[in-house]
Design a protein around this motif. Structure first.
Motif, short mmCIF file in Angstrom:
data_model
loop_
_atom_site.label_atom_id
_atom_site.label_comp_id
_atom_site.label_asym_id
_atom_site.label_seq_id
_atom_site.Cartn_x
_atom_site.Cartn_y
_atom_site.Cartn_z
N TYR A 1 -6.73 -6.41 -7.74
CA TYR A 1 -5.29 -6.68 -7.79
C TYR A 1 -4.49 -5.50 -7.24
CZ TYR A 1 -0.69 -7.86 -9.55
OH TYR A 1 0.63 -8.14 -9.64
N ARG A 2 -4.91 -4.27 -7.63
CA ARG A 2 -4.19 -3.08 -7.16
C ARG A 2 -4.30 -2.94 -5.65
NH1 ARG A 2 -5.42 1.76 -5.57
NH2 ARG A 2 -7.63 1.44 -5.98
N GLN A 3 -5.50 -3.13 -5.11
CA GLN A 3 -5.67 -3.02 -3.67
C GLN A 3 -4.85 -4.08 -2.92
OE1 GLN A 3 -9.89 -3.22 -2.96
NE2 GLN A 3 -10.30 -1.17 -3.81
N ALA A 4 -4.87 -5.31 -3.45
CA ALA A 4 -4.09 -6.37 -2.79
C ALA A 4 -2.60 -6.07 -2.85
CB ALA A 4 -4.40 -7.71 -3.46
N TYR A 5 -2.11 -5.54 -3.97
CA TYR A 5 -0.69 -5.21 -4.11
C TYR A 5 -0.28 -4.11 -3.13
CZ TYR A 5 3.65 -3.48 -6.09
OH TYR A 5 4.94 -3.05 -6.27
N GLU A 6 -1.12 -3.03 -3.05
CA GLU A 6 -0.80 -1.93 -2.14
C GLU A 6 -0.82 -2.39 -0.68
OE1 GLU A 6 -2.55 1.74 -4.89
OE2 GLU A 6 -3.62 1.08 -3.10
N GLU A 7 -1.78 -3.28 -0.34
CA GLU A 7 -1.84 -3.79 1.01
C GLU A 7 -0.59 -4.61 1.35
OE1 GLU A 7 -3.40 -4.71 4.85
OE2 GLU A 7 -3.69 -3.09 3.38
N ALA A 8 -0.18 -5.47 0.42
CA ALA A 8 1.02 -6.28 0.64
C ALA A 8 2.26 -5.39 0.78
CB ALA A 8 1.21 -7.29 -0.49
N LEU A 9 2.36 -4.36 -0.06
CA LEU A 9 3.50 -3.45 0.00
C LEU A 9 3.52 -2.68 1.31
CD1 LEU A 9 5.94 -2.20 -1.44
CD2 LEU A 9 4.38 -0.52 -2.45
N ARG A 10 2.34 -2.20 1.74
CA ARG A 10 2.28 -1.44 3.01
C ARG A 10 2.69 -2.31 4.19
NH1 ARG A 10 -0.96 -1.07 7.13
NH2 ARG A 10 -2.47 -2.53 6.23
N LEU A 11 2.19 -3.54 4.22
CA LEU A 11 2.54 -4.43 5.31
C LEU A 11 4.03 -4.76 5.32
CD1 LEU A 11 -0.51 -6.86 5.25
CD2 LEU A 11 0.07 -5.24 7.07
N HIS A 12 4.61 -4.93 4.12
CA HIS A 12 6.06 -5.21 4.06
C HIS A 12 6.87 -4.03 4.60
CE1 HIS A 12 9.86 -6.78 2.62
NE2 HIS A 12 10.09 -5.60 2.05
N GLU A 13 6.47 -2.81 4.19
CA GLU A 13 7.19 -1.63 4.69
C GLU A 13 7.04 -1.50 6.20
OE1 GLU A 13 6.77 1.13 0.67
OE2 GLU A 13 5.46 1.48 2.39
N ASP A 14 5.81 -1.74 6.72
CA ASP A 14 5.62 -1.69 8.19
C ASP A 14 6.49 -2.74 8.87
OD1 ASP A 14 3.83 0.31 7.81
OD2 ASP A 14 2.03 -0.93 8.05
N TRP A 15 6.59 -3.91 8.30
CA TRP A 15 7.38 -5.01 8.88
C TRP A 15 8.87 -4.64 8.92
CZ3 TRP A 15 10.62 -8.79 6.25
CH2 TRP A 15 11.04 -9.83 7.08
N VAL A 16 9.37 -4.05 7.80
CA VAL A 16 10.78 -3.65 7.75
C VAL A 16 11.07 -2.56 8.77
CG1 VAL A 16 12.56 -2.53 6.33
CG2 VAL A 16 11.15 -4.35 5.36
#
Length: 419
Positions: free
Chosen positions: A118-133
């Motif tokens: 869960y932690r790895q999936a959350y960090e991956e989703a957060l990183r991708l969102h920041e890259d997208w922004v």
């Protein structure tokens, strides 16, 4: 308030002032005897100056072309970067969506995947969102740079065209001077007057262009930049926060209206459409009303005679002289009121702008004042008119103009004073 009467002296009630400034069509009324050899030398120096001016114009054109080439290359690079970045934004958007779906799946089956997954999936989703922004922000910056470069290219293209036109005109002028020195020597006085008029008009045109560029940059250009930014904000908010998007759209609408108002004001300052559509008197009515609203200075417009359409050159000359005179009243006179009088006779036009301000001493007039008076006089001289300034310290100022008219068509009588 004194009125107007037809005849040789239509503006009555004018006592002879202590100082009367008569501004004729030419600042120096007579040239006096001139030595032909000296004139020949002067004309050859003028020809050399014209040639140097042509070389400078050609240099400006070449410099503008080089800037155009550099800007075009940069624009191509920006467009290429933007295309690549748009594709990357789309990819990041898809990967971000997949990461969110993965996070939702792990959250639903937490007992099967565990806390680490869960932690790895959350960090991956957060990183991708920041890259997208960040990619979206970079995309917005590249779009803005692309638009700036496109506008710059259009300006440079106009500069190159104008420089080529001026260069051609200067070339023709150089040929004329080189082939007709003898004839020009015989017409030296007229040439000198035309040069003075041309230089004065060029200075006035350049000053007007600088003012126009400053007004557009500080007004509509800034507002349109804000409109573009707010439009992008609205585009982002439409899906996530419709209420805030509506608020931003209201602000966007207000900005657009304000920008439109500024553009219309600039267009009116360049050429009041009512002058072309309805003629001199309606245009003066509109200008005086706007001047009163803008400055708070009471101004009365008094007209007399049969109102009719005049030659366009006469109408614009009178309009601009009245405009300049009222601006001088507001800026320099310290007046509490002003009066604009206009009288139309079958073959003549008289006008006057008077105020109750501090007046002026013609011998102590500032250079800026002299330039303004000379500019008004030259406008009138171009249509065969004459300008007089009547003033004395502490007793106000009267700017009077007198223009002979051709055979215009008939008109209708005015109803009386305008306030």
């Amino acid at each position: 308030m004194d009125g107007l009467t037809a005849g040789p002296a239509p503006l009555l009630g004018l006592a002879r002032p202590l100082a009367v400034v008569r501004v004729e069509a030419v600042a120096a009324a007579s040239l006096g005897p001139l030595d032909p050899l000296a004139l020949d030398r002067i004309l050859r120096e003028i020809l050399a100056a014209v040639e140097r001016g042509r070389e400078q114009v050609l240099a400006v054109a070449e410099h503008a072309r080089q800037e155009h080439r550099d800007a075009a290359r940069e624009l191509d690079a920006v467009r290429e970067q933007l295309a690549t970045l748009i594709e990357r934004v789309d990819q990041l958007g898809r990967r971000q969506q997949q990461a969110r779906l993965r996070l939702v799946e792990i959250s639903r089956h937490f007992h099967r995947f565990g806390e680490e997954a869960y932690r790895q999936a959350y960090e991956e989703a957060l990183r991708l969102h920041e890259d997208w922004v960040r990619a979206q922000e970079r995309e917005a910056q590249l779009r803005q740079r692309r638009d700036e470069l496109e506008r710059r290219l259009r300006r440079l293209e106009a500069t190159v065209r104008r420089a080529d036109e001026v260069g051609e005109h200067v070339r023709l002028a150089a040929e004329l001077l080189s082939g007709n020195l003898g004839r020009l020597v015989g017409q030296a006085a007229d040439l000198q007057r035309r040069l003075q008029v041309g230089l004065m008009l060029l200075r006035a045109q350049e000053e007007e262009r600088r003012r126009l560029a400053r007004d557009i940059h500080d007004g509509p250009a800034q507002m349109l930049a804000q409109v573009a930014l707010r439009a992008e904000v609205c585009q982002r908010l439409l899906a996530d926060d419709p209420d805030r998007a509506r608020q931003e759209l209201e602000r966007l609408k207000a900005l657009t209206r304000e920008s439109l108002h500024d553009v219309r004001k600039i267009i009116f300052d360049l050429r009041p459409m009512v002058l072309d559509d309805l003629g001199l008197v309606p245009a003066l009515r509109q200008y005086v009303a706007g001047f009163v609203d803008r400055t708070g200075l009471p101004v009365e417009l008094v007209t007399r005679g049969a109102i009719r359409r005049l030659d366009p050159a006469v109408e614009i000359a009178v309009y601009r002289v009245v405009q300049e005179a009222l601006n001088n009243v507001w800026k320099h006179a310290g007046a509490t009121q002003a009066v604009v009088r206009l009288e139309l006779a079958p073959r003549r036009l008289w006008a006057e702008v008077s105020d109750d301000g501090r007046g002026l001493d013609p011998t102590a007039a500032r250079p800026a004042d002299r330039f303004g008076l000379a500019n008004m006089a030259e406008r009138l001289a171009m249509v065969g008119g004459r300008l007089e300034i009547h003033s004395r310290p502490g007793q106000g100022t009267r700017v009077r103009l007198d223009i002979p008219l051709g055979r215009e068509g008939g008109g209708h009588a005015d109803s009386g004073p305008d306030r």
